[in-house]
Design a protein around this motif. Structure first.
Motif, short mmCIF file in Angstrom:
data_model
loop_
_atom_site.label_atom_id
_atom_site.label_comp_id
_atom_site.label_asym_id
_atom_site.label_seq_id
_atom_site.Cartn_x
_atom_site.Cartn_y
_atom_site.Cartn_z
N UNK A 25 4.99 -1.71 29.61
CA UNK A 25 4.17 -2.57 30.26
C UNK A 25 2.75 -2.41 29.94
N UNK A 26 2.19 -1.40 29.59
CA UNK A 26 0.88 -1.33 29.15
C UNK A 26 0.61 -2.04 27.83
N UNK A 27 1.48 -1.87 26.88
CA UNK A 27 1.27 -2.63 25.83
C UNK A 27 1.63 -3.96 25.79
N UNK A 28 2.50 -4.51 26.65
CA UNK A 28 2.52 -5.99 27.23
C UNK A 28 1.22 -6.62 27.70
N UNK A 29 0.46 -5.61 28.57
CA UNK A 29 -0.86 -6.11 29.32
C UNK A 29 -1.84 -6.33 28.11
N UNK A 30 -1.82 -5.21 27.27
CA UNK A 30 -2.86 -5.17 26.07
C UNK A 30 -2.68 -6.58 25.29
N UNK A 63 6.78 2.27 31.74
CA UNK A 63 5.17 2.33 31.84
C UNK A 63 4.67 1.84 30.58
N UNK A 64 4.87 2.34 29.56
CA UNK A 64 4.63 2.31 28.31
C UNK A 64 4.65 0.94 27.63
#
Length: 155
Positions: free
Chosen positions: A62-67, A59-60
């Motif tokens: 993925x969140x960083x990739x989205x940012x 999850x972490x």
């Protein structure tokens, strides 16, 4: 152009020089901006002897990739590199590296600041400090929310 995105969440330290050098692989790159966050020995008026960072694997990242992808959509940048450490850390240890490369300085400065501001407020990390009074969870700061909010209002 789509920005190259590379994200690592790891317990091990990182070599900042090697990471920045890797962003110069394209001769069209004219600028690299970076931010390195480190563990402070004092926070919110208390001495800090250790910091533990926890996260949800998968999850972490993925969140960083989205940012990073959002930064690539907003600015004409070439690459975004994010490394965030987890586990037990001590004062002066590196916690995070955000580095952005591109053709021109303004875009990479802005994209780097954007990524860091969103990382502080949107990435699923939890921080626990060790102080003389015992352990305590670190709460989100109003300043971090305000920094992120400025990007939503056209800056």
């Amino acid at each position: 152009m789509t920005a190259r995105i590379s994200v690592s969440v790891q317990a091990n330290d990182f070599d900042t020089g090697a990471e920045l050098a890797a962003l110069r692989d394209d001769p069209a790159v004219g600028a690299i901006a970076s931010f390195i966050g480190t563990v402070r020995d004092i926070n919110a008026g208390a001495d800090v002897s250790a910091l533990t960072l926890e996260h949800y694997p998968g999850m972490t990242e993925k969140a960083l990739e989205e940012i990073a992808a959002q930064a690539g959509e907003r600015w004409p940048i070439d690459a975004v590199r994010i490394i965030h450490r987890v586990g037990a850390l001590r004062p002066r240890d590196q916690i995070v590296l955000v580095a952005v490369s591109g053709r021109h300085r303004r875009e990479v400065f802005d994209a780097c600041a954007f990524v860091m501001d969103y990382l502080k407020t949107e990435a699923p990390f939890w921080k626990k400090e060790v102080t003389p009074e015992g352990e305590r969870w670190v709460e989100a700061r109003d300043e971090d929310e305000a920094a992120r909010a400025r990007w939503e209002h056209g800056e």
